[in-house]
Write an enzyme that holds these catalytic residues in place. Sequence first.
Site, PDB file in Angstrom:
ATOM      1  N   ASP A  42       3.292 -11.197  54.845  1.00  0.00           N
ATOM      2  CA  ASP A  42       2.943 -12.191  55.864  1.00  0.00           C
ATOM      3  C   ASP A  42       1.214 -11.581  56.165  1.00  0.00           C
ATOM      4  OD1 ASP A  42       5.409 -12.828  56.138  1.00  0.00           O
ATOM      5  OD2 ASP A  42       5.661 -11.581  57.971  1.00  0.00           O
TER       6      ASP A  42
ATOM      7  N   LYS B 168      -0.929  -2.261  41.579  1.00  0.00           N
ATOM      8  CA  LYS B 168       0.279  -2.395  42.209  1.00  0.00           C
ATOM      9  C   LYS B 168      -0.276  -2.563  43.743  1.00  0.00           C
ATOM     10  CE  LYS B 168       0.559   0.850  38.771  1.00  0.00           C
ATOM     11  NZ  LYS B 168      -0.312   1.489  37.689  1.00  0.00           N
TER      12      LYS B 168
ATOM     13  N   HIS C  85       2.472  11.008  38.465  1.00  0.00           N
ATOM     14  CA  HIS C  85       1.844   9.647  38.106  1.00  0.00           C
ATOM     15  C   HIS C  85       0.800   9.643  39.235  1.00  0.00           C
ATOM     16  CE1 HIS C  85       2.112   5.298  37.419  1.00  0.00           C
ATOM     17  NE2 HIS C  85       1.680   5.850  36.266  1.00  0.00           N
TER      18      HIS C  85
ATOM     19  N   ASP D 141     -13.611  17.266  50.326  1.00  0.00           N
ATOM     20  CA  ASP D 141     -14.064  17.913  51.510  1.00  0.00           C
ATOM     21  C   ASP D 141     -13.160  17.690  52.636  1.00  0.00           C
ATOM     22  OD1 ASP D 141     -16.053  18.828  49.882  1.00  0.00           O
ATOM     23  OD2 ASP D 141     -17.746  17.812  51.075  1.00  0.00           O
TER      24      ASP D 141
ATOM     25  N   HIS E 135      -3.267  -3.821  35.965  1.00  0.00           N
ATOM     26  CA  HIS E 135      -2.651  -2.601  36.325  1.00  0.00           C
ATOM     27  C   HIS E 135      -2.529  -2.267  37.811  1.00  0.00           C
ATOM     28  CE1 HIS E 135      -2.715   1.984  35.711  1.00  0.00           C
ATOM     29  NE2 HIS E 135      -1.634   1.591  35.212  1.00  0.00           N
TER      30      HIS E 135
ATOM     31  N   LYS F 211      -2.273   9.120  41.412  1.00  0.00           N
ATOM     32  CA  LYS F 211      -3.695   8.905  41.257  1.00  0.00           C
ATOM     33  C   LYS F 211      -4.487   9.031  42.619  1.00  0.00           C
ATOM     34  CE  LYS F 211      -1.621   5.714  38.432  1.00  0.00           C
ATOM     35  NZ  LYS F 211      -1.731   5.811  37.016  1.00  0.00           N
TER      36      LYS F 211
END
Length: 489
Positions: free
Chosen positions: A235, A230, A407, A414, A228, A409
Amino acid sequence: MKITLISVYDWISWLTFFGYWFLVVATALRIITKRRPTTFVVAWMLIIYMLPVVGIILYFLLGETHLGQRRVKRAQEMRPIINAFTQKLHDFPFIFTKGVSNVAKPLFQLCENQTGLGGIKGNHIDLISTTDEIFDHLIKDIDQASSNIEMVFYIWYKGGRANQVEEALIRAAKRGVVCRLILDSAGSRQFIKTGESQKMKDAGIQIVESLKVNLFRFMFRRLDLRQHRKIAIIDNHIAYTGSMNIVDPNFFKQDKHVGKWVDIMIRMHGPITTLMSTIFASDWEMETGKKISLPKVTDFAETPEEKKHIMQLIPSGPGYTENMIHQALLTAIYSAQEEIIFTTPYLVPSDDLLHAICTAAQRGVKVSIIIPKKNDSMMVNWASRAFFSDLLESGVKLYQFENNLLHTKSVLIDKQLSLVGTVNLDMRSLWLNFEVTAVIDDTEFAEKLNSLLQSYLNQSIQILPEEWRKRPFWQHITERLFYFFAPLL
């Protein structure tokens, strides 16, 4: 003694009956001895009792984290190599810092004790919050790549600007850049089967189908264990992570009628990219059995800017420190003194996480959770609602993002400590999938994230406790029904 057809039938019936109950009891004992959360145990116990035979089969398909013997062996072989590499980072003490903020200190202590690495300073991070900007930056970096490009994505879906990323990678491969791509077998199923992926392979791009979906593999590996992450690395110098897959929202899942997916990514360069490269190297070897060179630490031998973006990366999944992201979230929540803002498309928290969030609100921390009003998963949508009452009664403010599917996340604590990555607040992300979260201790970055989250709040409707209590009775029943499946989602 004469054996009649009836007596044989009786014997078979009794043997079948006792055989079935033996399987039920054995499976129940197996579930209990795993020492998993109570909700997980109760949910599976109900399933195996309510769905004869099918429930037992489902448990062995989906109830345990089977990575597969081959991958387990590779993970074990890689661990000493990765540990040796991270130890080499200590030869450059100027990239580490103890000067983290008070709210971030417990979390960075956790990271240091669990991974051997504390806060890493001298990183530069850009928060990119629109799809076009993300694609613009990524394509530009790919076009400027000179040695290697590595990517891991759960979903690659052809169409629109996703095709432009494909074309940029083909251009890079043709000029001699080594391009490696890991795609999840379930999430990228349609793309892998198309001629587009073959065109990329023909150009010299190495594409690996991760955790192949195959019913014949269920005896050796859990079917719903997914890659899952991404990640994009250019380089070994620039790295990306966040919530966005390689999809153009104008084309992706438009038939679900949930609007366009709203995502963010962070673009990083600095010492932190060495850790991102080791995560990719680990994933690549686990899938292919082939080793790739880890980045050269000497690339970051120059003293970095003193207090710029203190960071840490937390990878999760089989082969990594168990429950690390779950522990990190709990630590961060309990460290909060003033405010916490969560964004997640899927809200199905563990008991411990739910308790921590409610406790934070009860001790006076301003806690806000932003979720999409429309979700692409009916089961998750109803399971999420089962937690609303506890959250609202504790003083947590719940907001539903309208029009599009949020979508993103993220967690902001604080207005100082930020967690951004691929992790949803659900059981699958917390305990099962291969995920990654970037921890950022930096006021400047937090201000940018807070500004974005405020814009999300302006596009959201608050769920008020008095209105929530007035919902129809049938919704109560439906929520409780799907709540039992929450640990399995």
